[in-house]
Motif scaffolding. Structure first.
Motif, short mmCIF file in Angstrom:
data_model
loop_
_atom_site.label_atom_id
_atom_site.label_comp_id
_atom_site.label_asym_id
_atom_site.label_seq_id
_atom_site.Cartn_x
_atom_site.Cartn_y
_atom_site.Cartn_z
N PHE A 136 0.81 -1.22 0.00
CA PHE A 136 0.00 0.00 0.00
C PHE A 136 0.85 1.27 0.00
N LEU A 138 2.97 1.79 -2.26
CA LEU A 138 3.25 2.06 -3.69
C LEU A 138 2.14 2.91 -4.29
N ARG A 139 2.54 3.93 -5.04
CA ARG A 139 1.53 4.76 -5.73
C ARG A 139 0.74 3.96 -6.76
N ASN A 141 -0.28 0.95 -6.52
CA ASN A 141 -1.05 -0.19 -6.03
C ASN A 141 -2.47 -0.16 -6.60
N ASN A 144 -5.25 1.99 -5.18
CA ASN A 144 -5.09 3.43 -5.44
C ASN A 144 -5.47 3.75 -6.87
N LYS A 149 -8.14 6.77 -7.36
CA LYS A 149 -7.95 7.69 -8.49
C LYS A 149 -9.25 7.93 -9.26
N ILE A 246 -1.50 20.58 -1.22
CA ILE A 246 -2.61 20.00 -0.43
C ILE A 246 -2.84 18.55 -0.88
N GLY A 248 -4.57 15.71 -2.18
CA GLY A 248 -5.83 15.45 -2.88
C GLY A 248 -6.51 14.20 -2.34
N HIS A 249 -5.69 13.21 -1.93
CA HIS A 249 -6.27 11.98 -1.38
C HIS A 249 -6.95 12.26 -0.04
N MET A 293 -7.54 3.57 2.87
CA MET A 293 -6.67 4.31 1.96
C MET A 293 -6.24 5.65 2.58
N MET A 296 -3.42 4.85 4.77
CA MET A 296 -2.20 4.63 3.96
C MET A 296 -1.61 5.98 3.52
N THR A 297 -2.49 6.91 3.15
CA THR A 297 -2.00 8.25 2.80
C THR A 297 -1.30 8.85 4.02
N PHE A 301 2.44 9.08 2.52
CA PHE A 301 2.50 10.19 1.57
C PHE A 301 2.31 11.56 2.24
N HIS A 302 2.90 12.55 1.63
CA HIS A 302 2.70 13.97 2.02
C HIS A 302 3.26 14.32 3.39
N1 LIG Z 1 -3.27 5.89 -0.09
C1 LIG Z 1 -2.46 6.03 -1.14
N2 LIG Z 1 -2.07 4.95 -1.84
C2 LIG Z 1 -1.25 5.08 -2.90
N3 LIG Z 1 -0.78 6.27 -3.36
C3 LIG Z 1 -1.15 7.37 -2.71
C4 LIG Z 1 -2.01 7.31 -1.57
N4 LIG Z 1 -2.19 8.56 -1.12
C5 LIG Z 1 -1.50 9.37 -1.94
N5 LIG Z 1 -0.88 8.65 -2.89
C6 LIG Z 1 -0.04 9.15 -3.99
O1 LIG Z 1 0.70 10.28 -3.54
C7 LIG Z 1 0.73 11.29 -4.53
C8 LIG Z 1 0.11 12.55 -3.98
O2 LIG Z 1 -1.27 12.29 -3.76
P1 LIG Z 1 -2.36 13.36 -3.32
O3 LIG Z 1 -1.80 14.71 -3.56
O4 LIG Z 1 -3.56 13.06 -4.13
O5 LIG Z 1 -2.63 13.10 -1.87
C9 LIG Z 1 -0.03 10.73 -5.72
O6 LIG Z 1 0.91 10.18 -6.59
P2 LIG Z 1 0.74 10.22 -8.17
O7 LIG Z 1 0.36 11.62 -8.52
O8 LIG Z 1 2.07 9.79 -8.69
O9 LIG Z 1 -0.33 9.22 -8.46
C10 LIG Z 1 -0.89 9.67 -5.11
O10 LIG Z 1 -1.23 8.63 -6.00
#
Ligand SMILES: Nc1ncnc2c1ncn2[C@@H]1O[C@H](COP(=O)(O)O)[C@@H](OP(=O)(O)O)[C@H]1O
Ligand SMILES: CCCCCCCCCCCCCCCC(=O)SCCNC(=O)CCNC(=O)[C@H](O)C(C)(C)COP(=O)(O)O
Length: 340
Positions: A136, A138-139, A141, A144, A149, A246, A248-249, A293, A296-297, A301-302
């Motif tokens: 999870f 991995l972008r 996956n 996601n 998406k 910001i 987006g997820h 999800m 996982m974010t 991520f971020h």
């Molecule tokens: N729960 C999740 N699982 C997989 N990828 C995630 C994720 N949350 C965020 N991402 C990835 O992190 C990047 C920033 O996401 P966001 O700004 O929407 O929160 C995006 O990459 P990609 O743009 O390469 O797909 C997104 O796909």
């Protein structure tokens, strides 16, 4: 004759002293029918059902005319009219009692609201302490790419599955609430008179799209591309960096989950048996996936502030439609209230 007139006047004033004012009758009917156990609590418009016509507030002038009408009767100015029994409400009172927290949320609503910031906080904490190696992370996956998406599409499908089993007299209100939720998602993530709001925030806070220029002198291959959206930047295989990006997820998963929860909750609270329907289970599966999800974010991520701003933007439309509007009868009549 004079004596008759004076006794009629006395009769009228006697009636006036025993008949409660019309406003108080209306208020008593309204509150007691909706809140039989706790008449002093605010009216919960989120649980009165789509079929309910909201009582309109009457002006003092209207009150007086109601009193006068009930004292004189229509068409018989001298005889006091019998007081009509109150009209029963169009929907039965809810079968569950509600406790308000800070005059805004029921306990259940507050609990649901708190799930999402807590998830982001816990995820961020795990990301600091020790994020586990996981698929999870991995972008690319499957969950996601295929589900999140296309998150608004799946939310739309889930909402339809929820709606088709409801017998609602005014489905247009339901469509209006969906349209507002879609509009906010659309303006925030897709298009806002050009770049969507989240990209405008990124550019406005100093973000740019970097692309590699293989012809540039070694060590200076990165150059700024004039993309005005993350979509455009991805298209030229650029890197969207530098500003406040910001999440987006966090936005979409919070926004979609609160929308589904607040449409579903009053329905299952009013009609317990609907909880066992397959439609409800499908909504719960979507909600569970969105929650996972988001976790996982939170973990992978971020930055923390980018996830918090994503969450804040994710609660904005929900706060207006489901929390603030129910305090205003006119606006609530426009968008309706979720329910069976
Ligand atoms: N729960 C999740 N699982 C997989 N990828 C995630 C994720 N949350 C965020 N991402 C990835 O992190 C990047 C920033 O996401 P966001 O700004 O929407 O929160 C995006 O990459 P990609 O743009 O390469 O797909 C997104 O796909
Ligand atoms: C009162 C007037 C109301 C008028 C309403 C008008 C609304 C206009 C919009 C019309 C479109 C309706 C579409 C409805 C059906 C669908 O949902 S199809 C679209 C499916 N698309 C998605 O679900 C995309 C979801 N993904 C994203 O938003 C982003 O990818 C992301 C998750 C936020 C992540 O962003 P990244 O930049 O990719 O990281």
């Amino acid at each position: 004759m004079q004596q008759n007139a004076s006794s009629t006047t006395q009769q009228k004033s006697a009636d006036r002293s025993t008949v409660p004012p019309a406003q108080s009758i209306i208020t008593d009917i309204t509150t007691s029918s909706l809140e039989p156990t706790e008449p002093t609590e605010p009216i919960d418009l989120t649980t009165t059902g789509e079929a309910t016509e909201l009582p309109t507030a009457s002006t003092p002038g209207e009150d007086d005319s109601l009193v006068v009408q009930s004292l004189h009767g229509l068409g018989s100015p001298l005889l006091p009219a019998p007081i009509q029994p109150p009209t029963p409400p169009l929907t039965p009172p809810p079968a569950y009692s509600r406790k308000y927290v800070a005059g805004l949320f029921t306990f259940e609503q507050l609990s649901i609201f708190l799930i999402y910031p807590s998830t982001i906080a816990v995820g961020s904490l795990i990301s600091i302490v020790s994020p586990p190696e996981s698929y999870f992370g991995l972008r690319t996956n499957f969950f996601n790419v295929f589900f999140v998406k296309n998150g608004w599409f799946w939310t739309t499908i889930t909402f339809m599955v929820h709606c088709i089993r409801l017998r609602i007299s005014k489905p247009s209100k339901l469509v209006i609430r969906y349209a507002f939720a879609t509009l906010w998602w659309f303006l925030f993530t897709q298009w806002f008179f050009g770049a969507p709001i989240m990209d405008r925030v990124f550019l406005g806070t100093g973000g740019v799209c970097f692309v590699n220029d293989p012809e540039a002198v070694p060590g200076d291959e990165r150059k700024v591309h004039d993309s005005w959206s993350s979509f455009g930047c991805r298209h030229v295989k650029g890197e969207w960096a530098g500003g406040h990006d910001i999440s987006g997820h966090s936005f979409l998963l919070t926004h979609a989950s609160l929308f589904l929860w607040f449409e579903l909750l009053p329905v299952i609270m009013e009609r317990g048996p609907l909880l066992r329907q397959i439609n409800t289970k499908i909504v719960f599966v979507t909600l569970a996936l969105w929650w996972w999800m988001l976790l996982m974010t939170g973990i992978y991520f971020h930055t923390f502030t980018e996830k918090v701003t994503g969450w804040l933007c994710g609660i904005a439309e929900w706060a207006i439609i489901y929390i603030l509007l129910p305090g205003n009868r006119t606006l609530t009549t426009m968008v309706g209230v979720p329910g069976v």
